[in-house]
Design a protein around this motif. Structure first.
Motif, PDB file in Angstrom:
ATOM      1  N   GLY B 684      97.321 131.914  66.330  1.00 41.14           N
ATOM      2  CA  GLY B 684      97.094 130.891  65.256  1.00 41.14           C
ATOM      3  C   GLY B 684      98.068 130.735  64.200  1.00 41.14           C
ATOM      4  O   GLY B 684      98.709 131.644  63.959  1.00 41.14           O
ATOM      5  N   LEU B 686      98.481 129.977  60.684  1.00 45.03           N
ATOM      6  CA  LEU B 686      97.514 129.944  59.527  1.00 45.03           C
ATOM      7  C   LEU B 686      98.312 129.763  58.414  1.00 45.03           C
ATOM      8  O   LEU B 686      99.329 130.250  57.952  1.00 45.03           O
ATOM      9  CB  LEU B 686      96.480 131.151  59.483  1.00 45.03           C
ATOM     10  CG  LEU B 686      95.821 131.489  58.180  1.00 45.03           C
ATOM     11  CD1 LEU B 686      94.712 130.575  58.585  1.00 45.03           C
ATOM     12  CD2 LEU B 686      95.144 133.034  58.373  1.00 45.03           C
ATOM     13  N   SER B 839      95.477 126.088  61.592  1.00 48.85           N
ATOM     14  CA  SER B 839      94.308 125.755  60.917  1.00 48.85           C
ATOM     15  C   SER B 839      94.645 126.531  59.514  1.00 48.85           C
ATOM     16  O   SER B 839      95.523 127.258  59.313  1.00 48.85           O
ATOM     17  CB  SER B 839      93.265 126.722  61.365  1.00 48.85           C
ATOM     18  OG  SER B 839      91.981 126.369  60.522  1.00 48.85           O
ATOM     19  N   HIS B 840      94.027 125.655  58.652  1.00 52.50           N
ATOM     20  CA  HIS B 840      94.218 126.413  57.309  1.00 52.50           C
ATOM     21  C   HIS B 840      92.619 127.201  56.879  1.00 52.50           C
ATOM     22  O   HIS B 840      92.577 127.502  55.911  1.00 52.50           O
ATOM     23  CB  HIS B 840      94.185 125.247  56.208  1.00 52.50           C
ATOM     24  CG  HIS B 840      92.956 124.290  56.132  1.00 52.50           C
ATOM     25  ND1 HIS B 840      92.727 123.191  57.114  1.00 52.50           N
ATOM     26  CD2 HIS B 840      91.981 124.219  55.250  1.00 52.50           C
ATOM     27  CE1 HIS B 840      91.678 122.603  56.875  1.00 52.50           C
ATOM     28  NE2 HIS B 840      91.050 123.262  55.929  1.00 52.50           N
ATOM     29  N   LEU B 842      90.738 130.706  57.266  1.00 51.02           N
ATOM     30  CA  LEU B 842      90.861 132.068  58.000  1.00 51.02           C
ATOM     31  C   LEU B 842      89.826 132.391  59.054  1.00 51.02           C
ATOM     32  O   LEU B 842      90.216 133.081  60.259  1.00 51.02           O
ATOM     33  CB  LEU B 842      90.761 132.852  56.683  1.00 51.02           C
ATOM     34  CG  LEU B 842      91.023 134.405  57.158  1.00 51.02           C
ATOM     35  CD1 LEU B 842      92.714 134.570  57.356  1.00 51.02           C
ATOM     36  CD2 LEU B 842      90.777 135.251  55.890  1.00 51.02           C
ATOM     37  N   ILE B 845      90.703 130.943  62.466  1.00 51.22           N
ATOM     38  CA  ILE B 845      91.898 131.579  63.357  1.00 51.22           C
ATOM     39  C   ILE B 845      91.079 132.949  63.726  1.00 51.22           C
ATOM     40  O   ILE B 845      91.329 133.370  64.857  1.00 51.22           O
ATOM     41  CB  ILE B 845      92.865 132.036  62.576  1.00 51.22           C
ATOM     42  CG1 ILE B 845      93.586 130.716  61.965  1.00 51.22           C
ATOM     43  CG2 ILE B 845      93.883 133.075  62.944  1.00 51.22           C
ATOM     44  CD1 ILE B 845      94.329 129.963  63.034  1.00 51.22           C
ATOM     45  N   VAL B 852      98.363 135.669  65.330  1.00 59.69           N
ATOM     46  CA  VAL B 852      98.100 134.748  64.078  1.00 59.69           C
ATOM     47  C   VAL B 852      99.745 135.151  63.437  1.00 59.69           C
ATOM     48  O   VAL B 852     100.337 136.155  63.390  1.00 59.69           O
ATOM     49  CB  VAL B 852      97.290 135.053  63.101  1.00 59.69           C
ATOM     50  CG1 VAL B 852      97.283 136.603  62.645  1.00 59.69           C
ATOM     51  CG2 VAL B 852      97.058 134.167  61.917  1.00 59.69           C
ATOM     52  N   VAL B 854     100.942 133.766  59.716  1.00 66.29           N
ATOM     53  CA  VAL B 854     100.579 132.937  58.657  1.00 66.29           C
ATOM     54  C   VAL B 854     101.784 132.634  57.980  1.00 66.29           C
ATOM     55  O   VAL B 854     102.617 133.314  57.808  1.00 66.29           O
ATOM     56  CB  VAL B 854      99.933 134.304  57.637  1.00 66.29           C
ATOM     57  CG1 VAL B 854      99.455 133.756  56.074  1.00 66.29           C
ATOM     58  CG2 VAL B 854      98.938 134.965  58.135  1.00 66.29           C
TER      59      VAL B 854
END
Lengths: 288, 948
Positions: B684, B686, B839-840, B842, B845, B852, B854
């Protein structure tokens, strides 16, 4: 998980030279109404002109004192075809070329499909090359379509006979067809100027309308400047120069000086615009 | 090339206007054109001077300008050229030509002839006593200059050029002053008598192409042209009428000139009003001619004096004769006579006919060519430089129509023969074209009116082009035609034919023309030219008519196959004076008479036309081949580069190493981003909007080039178009579907564009993932956002790529679809493939990904497994009813670490499960309101979002 991967890193079955084949690109284009519409228009235009000439027969033929192919348009199918070419050279065909070339990259960018094509990956240079070739095929096909339809429909309406020039010299049918082929060939090359200009703009902007309109607008500006006698011989170097040089093919003997100049000049312009488009596109960040 | 009209009208109109101007001024700008560019090969200085010439009553002051190139110095003197202007012009008329020649290194003297411009004196029509003597004076002036090359003291190396009036001056100057070393006269006369009183009847030397009979003692007065010719000179010019009366000494500046009326002779006033600046004898000759229309010995004396015809044998200067085919004033016959006369001395003569003349100005390109010819002539004969221009003959390639109609017809190629036929080599070849026709009665109307209209001075062939045909009056002409031609006949020169004529009075004035009649009957008069015939001593008996040899106008014209050649003889013509008495002539063909049409075969200049097209083709092919070779070499090199691979590539489907993307405006979208994705992971990406997620994905797809750092996909650098990208499936920012196609067409065409085998596509699986059912065959235009999204994800999964990149894939999907999508992605990764999802959110994700990264503000903030980052194992947030202190006590007793926060208690459970913690609190009578996993990251993440 694909077991076989090529040494270049590509997946088995991927070959850059098979991406976006011309037949595929043409299929993509012919699925568009725009393409079909242009060709329909190309078929309709000669028919409309025939109808108009039949209706207005001879009454206002004299009102236009310019030496004009319209005066002899109805002499034969070949004559009518010449008239159609004469009538479409400076505007209609310009727009068609600009449309087919200018819409290529910009419309893909507008739909957002450009990035998927590039990530396929279709190498950028190949993508441009294929788009360019497809645009050329479509444009020339449109030009040939309008010519053939004019020839056949004009022949049916006005008879299959020799070309009669405005000064009463006739050119036999066989010779006439050969010359007509030469004219179409010349136009196909000369219009590349506007086509490649639109193509370049198409790689610069993401708005197809801007690319097409920009190219057409540029041509019109030059066509207007062309009327300014004071500019003298500078005008010979305009992209619109020698626009009507194909009429030289009606001469006997044919003086190919202007045609030659027109072809060379067009090719140079086309090469420059094409090079600019490739240069720009190869460096550009695709953000659309 | 001539200037191609963008509209058919332009050239015609231009020709019309220039021709009209030319007709008025007679100063035909053969060499000068308004747009002519001065070839400023070097700096050219100008010096204006007033040169006195002549003596006594005929003394004048000539207004001169000398153009001096910087290269001409006392140490390195240059040859000189005198440029004489046309009738009605002045030194300004030739300024462009002068500048051009000076640019080529000549000292060029221009001047206004006496009676013109700012020069004083009266017009003597190139009188050897006045105008020609003025030229000698100017040669003296040139000889004084230290920057002019001298052949001998007082004898400059000099050439003379000019058109029309100036051309005759060049010829006369070369005849009377042997200091002239080369001349280039243009569109000028041989005999002013035959030019203004032509009669093209009688025997002629048929060896030269345009040989035209000499006028005997009679001719037909060319009244329209003459009127214009004299009109131009009789308008008081320069300082005006008053000045011409007072000898040109008007006081400039203060008020009216002081004239004592008593000092003026009334004869002077009359002469000034009727004759303008003409000399009295010239004026008297014209007035006589205009009123009677006949050639008297007095008129002939004036005209012959001004004609080179009688003095050609004196010319030893190499002569370049330029004559126009569009010239009803001085036809090709005039140049023909000049060429014969000069060549008879053994003097080199080159003859050039071009498409232009007094009736139509030459095209811009022709004008340039002619300048080049003149300069080349002087280069060789004055400086000994350049190629020998030789003594050949150049003429326009015959075309079916006059070049005035050049917008659609009429080329501008020229043809060159080695010699002007009949001068030294063989006589011109003449084709016999049989004619037929009976004897016609031809009526002359009283007063010569109505008259046929063929030529309008200065317009010539344009008349025919505008009106379509010339006007012939029924009953006033006889006509003799050929059979339709089997092959085209090119006429280069003046054809001849023998006619029979009888007249009740023994005299007749007739006009012979050679028409081109097309198959449909349309008649064209080539160049609009007419051959007038002034016949005397004719038989009065129509049964025994007199045979008359007639020379038709000199033309360059192609009679196309299928056309007929038609000789038409009429009794009137608007442009000429006709006898006032009415009469009826009988005009017929002599027995077995045929038209003898001259033709010259040469090589067409620019016939390399065909060759150069092949050359062009060859060049294009060569370029194409070179392009292919370069592409192949480049491709091979690129493949070698691409084959370099990181050893752990298969295990690390994606690696970012220190990737930075900065834009020109200074904005940095991604800064020093490094991370790895391993096989089988669902990674992910993020970050809040604007964190650089999409930019990173675009870089990995090869759409954007990183400013710094490298991205490798399966160990290969992810450059634009790298083949390794074929292992990538992507859906980034927008579906990219073509709205006019159905979902299925989109998928199929997308796959077709990859060029890969259809079997590799796994289309059915992709279609199943899209889950659209029958909607797949509807146009995408009609789809909802969610449907489009699913088709786009299916497109990304076509071919089951080893690395799947999805940007915000669940946007626009409804909860069941989101759920299904998560399952699809996890299953996909379970096959050993790798998935990257950005994705924005949380939660998104957390539920989909195994790993992930970030990001915030273009930088990596954290990286790890979802457990590590999200922290599901340890902390919970407890919101209790009642006393938090009690709860804290209970939990601490069970071995958990407790921290108070604004929202509630943050509890690190350790080995404790949530259920145990909750039941312990309930047993201790602490009401539990909420238990939620406490995400350690969330604070940091939210604060980053808040800041950005």
């Amino acid at each position: 998980m694909s077991s076989s991967v090529q040494s270049t890193g590509g997946v088995a079955g991927y070959r850059p030279e098979r991406t976006l084949r011309l037949s595929v690109e043409l299929r993509r284009q012919f699925k568009r109404r725009r393409t079909v519409g242009v060709f329909a228009l190309m078929v309709a235009l000669p028919l409309v002109l025939i109808a108009a000439l039949q209706l207005g027969a001879s009454e206002d033929a004299q009102s236009n004192s310019r030496l004009n192919l319209v005066d002899v348009a109805t002499a034969s199918g070949l004559n009518f075809t010449l008239f159609v070419l004469f009538a479409t050279t400076s505007f209609f065909l310009v727009v068609v070329y600009a449309l087919f070339f200018g819409d290529t990259v910009a419309s893909e960018a507008q739909w957002g499909s450009l990035r998927y094509a590039l990530a396929t990956p279709v190498p950028r240079m190949r993508l441009l090359r294929q788009k360019w070739a497809a645009a050329l095929v479509l444009s020339v096909a449109a030009l040939v379509t309008v010519t053939v339809v004019a020839l056949v429909a004009g022949g049916i309406a006005f008879g299959f006979a020799d070309i009669t020039t405005p000064i009463g010299i006739s050119i036999g049918q066989g010779d006439g067809l050969l010359r007509l082929a030469g004219m179409v060939g010349y136009l196909a090359v000369h219009l590349l100027v506007v086509g490649t200009l639109a193509f370049w703009l198409s790689t610069v902007t993401d708005a197809p309308l801007a690319a097409v309109g920009g190219a057409v607008f540029t041509m019109f500006v030059f066509a207007i400047l062309d009327q300014v006698e004071q500019l003298g011989s500078i005008r010979d170097f305009f992209p619109t120069a020698e626009e009507f040089a194909w009429t030289d093919l009606l001469q006997t003997p044919v003086d190919s000086a202007d045609l030659y100049r027109g072809v060379i000049q067009s090719l140079v312009y086309a090469a420059v615009f094409t090079a600019l488009s490739f240069r720009h596109f190869s460096r550009r960040d695709v953000t659309s | 090339m001539h200037h191609r009209p963008r509209s058919g009208a332009r050239r015609g109109l231009a020709a019309l206007t220039t021709a009209l101007t030319a007709a008025v001024l007679l100063a035909v700008p053969v060499l000068g054109s308004p747009t002519a560019r001065a070839q400023a090969a070097e700096d050219v200085g100008t010096e204006d001077a007033t040169v006195p010439s002549g003596s006594g009553a005929d003394a004048v002051e000539l207004d001169t300008t000398t153009y001096v190139p910087a290269s001409a110095t006392a140490e390195d003197p240059a040859p000189a050229v005198v440029l004489a202007h046309g009738f009605g012009g002045s030194k300004q008329s030739v300024a462009d030509d002068a500048r051009d020649l000076a640019g080529r290194g000549y000292v060029v003297l221009t001047y206004s002839a006496r009676g013109f411009g700012a020069s004083t004196g009266q017009i003597g029509l190139d009188d050897p006593r006045y105008e020609v003597a003025d030229l000698s004076t100017l040669l003296d002036v040139l000889a004084e200059r230290d920057d002019v090359q001298l052949d001998a003291p007082g004898d400059p190396r000099v050439g003379v050029a000019g058109a029309s009036y100036g051309g005759a001056l060049a010829l006369l100057g070369a005849a009377y002053d042997d200091r002239v070393d080369a001349i280039a006269p243009q569109i000028t006369w041989n005999s002013l008598t035959t030019a203004l009183f032509p009669s093209q009847a009688g025997p002629v030397d048929e060896a030269t192409p345009a040989a035209t009979p000499d006028t005997g003692d009679s001719g037909v007065f060319k009244r329209l042209w003459s009127g214009l010719f004299f009109g131009a000179g009789s308008v008081p010019t320069g300082d005006g009428l008053l000045a011409s009366l007072t000898g040109g000494s008007t006081a400039a500046g203060d008020g009216l000139p002081q004239i004592d009326p008593g000092s003026l002779e009334s004869a002077d006033v009359e002469q000034a009003l009727t004759c303008g600046r003409f000399r009295a004898d010239v004026c008297a000759a014209y007035q006589q001619a205009a009123s009677t229309g006949t050639l008297t010995p007095e008129i002939a004396a004036v005209l012959d004096r001004s004609s080179p015809a009688g003095v050609l044998d004196r010319i030893t200067a190499p002569t370049l004769l330029l004559q126009g085919t569009q010239d009803s004033l001085f036809g090709l016959g005039q140049a023909d006579a000049n060429a014969r006369g000069i060549a008879a001395n053994g003097t080199p003569v080159k003859v050039v006919w071009y498409d232009g003349g007094h009736d139509a100005s030459a095209s811009e390109s022709d004008t340039e060519d002619l300048r080049g010819l003149v300069a080349g002539w002087f280069d060789f004969h004055l400086r000994g430089q350049g190629e020998d221009p030789g003594t050949g003959f150049t003429f326009p390639v015959p075309t079916g129509v006059g070049a005035a109609v050049g917008s659609v017809q009429g080329g501008n190629q020229s043809e060159t023969a080695a010699d002007y036929p009949g001068l030294s080599g063989d006589a011109v070849q003449r084709t016999e074209v049989p004619l037929s026709g009976t004897t016609f009665p031809v009526v002359t109307p009283p007063g010569g009116n109505p008259a046929a209209i063929t030529t309008v001075p200065g317009l010539g062939a344009v008349t025919a082009a505008l009106g379509g045909t010339t006007v012939e009056i029924p009953g006033q002409f006889a006509v003799f035609g050929s059979e339709p031609l089997d092959t085209a006949v090119d006429v280069v020169g003046a054809s001849t034919v023998t006619l029979t004529v009888s007249s009740p009075t023994g005299t007749a004035t007739l006009f012979a023309k050679l028409y081109d009649v097309s198959a449909d009957g349309a008649r064209t008069l080539p160049s609009g030219l007419v051959a007038p015939l002034s016949l005397t001593g004719l038989s009065t008996d129509p049964t025994a008519p007199t045979e008359v040899e007639v020379t038709l106008p000199g033309i360059v014209h192609r009679f196309e196959a299928g056309h007929t050649m038609q000789v038409l003889v009429s009794s009137t013509d608007q442009a000429f004076a006709a006898p006032a008495e009415a009469g009826v002539y009988a005009v017929g063909l002599a027995d077995g008479a045929s038209l003898a049409a001259p033709s010259v075969s040469g090589t067409v200049q620019g016939e390399s036309g065909a060759t150069r097209w092949w050359v062009l083709l060859a060049v294009l092919v060569a370029l194409g081949v070179a392009g292919v070779v370069v592409a192949k070499l480049w491709g091979a090199r690129r493949r070698r580069q691409l084959s370099e691979v990181e050893p752990d590539g298969e295990d690390v489907p994606l690696r970012f190493s220190g990737v930075t993307k900065s834009y020109k405006d200074g904005f940095t979208a991604v800064r020093d981003l490094s991370f790895e994705v391993r096989r089988g992971q669902v990674l992910g990406l993020l970050g809040p909007n604007g964190a650089g997620k999409t930019t990173s994905l675009r870089m990995l797809m090869g759409l954007i080039r990183p400013t710094e750092g490298t991205i490798s996909v399966f160990g290969h650098p992810a450059t634009p178009g790298a083949p390794v990208l074929s292992r990538l499936g992507s859906f980034v920012e927008g579906t990219g579907l073509q709205p006019h196609l159905s979902g299925r067409d989109n998928l199929e065409l997308y796959w077709a564009a990859t060029g890969r085998p259809l079997a590799d596509a796994h289309l059915d699986e992709a279609v199943e993932i899209a889950g659209l059912g029958t909607a797949l065959d509807k146009r995408v235009r009609s789809y909802s956002q969610g449907m489009r999204q699913r088709v786009a994800i299916a497109q990304a999964m076509l071919g089951l790529p080893d690395l799947l990149v999805l940007d915000e894939p669940t946007n626009g999907l409804d909860p069941p679809q989101i759920h299904a999508m998560r399952q699809v992605l996890q299953d996909y990764a379970a096959t050993g493939r790798t998935v990257i999802v950005s994705s924005h959110l949380l939660a998104e994700i957390e539920q989909t990904c195994s790993h992930v990264v970030v990001m915030a503000k273009g930088q990596k903030v954290a990286e790890g497994t979802v457990e590590e980052i999200i922290g599901t194992g340890g902390a919970v947030l407890l919101v209790v009813q009642g006393d938090p202190a009690r709860a804290e006590q209970v939990l601490t007793g069970l071995g958990a670490a407790v921290e108070r926060s604004d929202e509630g208690l943050v509890v690190e459970l350790g080995d404790l499960t949530r259920a145990q913690a909750v039941s312990a609190l309930v047993e201790a009578r602490v009401g539990v309101d909420q238990v939620t996993p406490r995400r350690r990251l969330e604070d940091a993440f939210l604060s980053l979002v808040g800041e950005s």
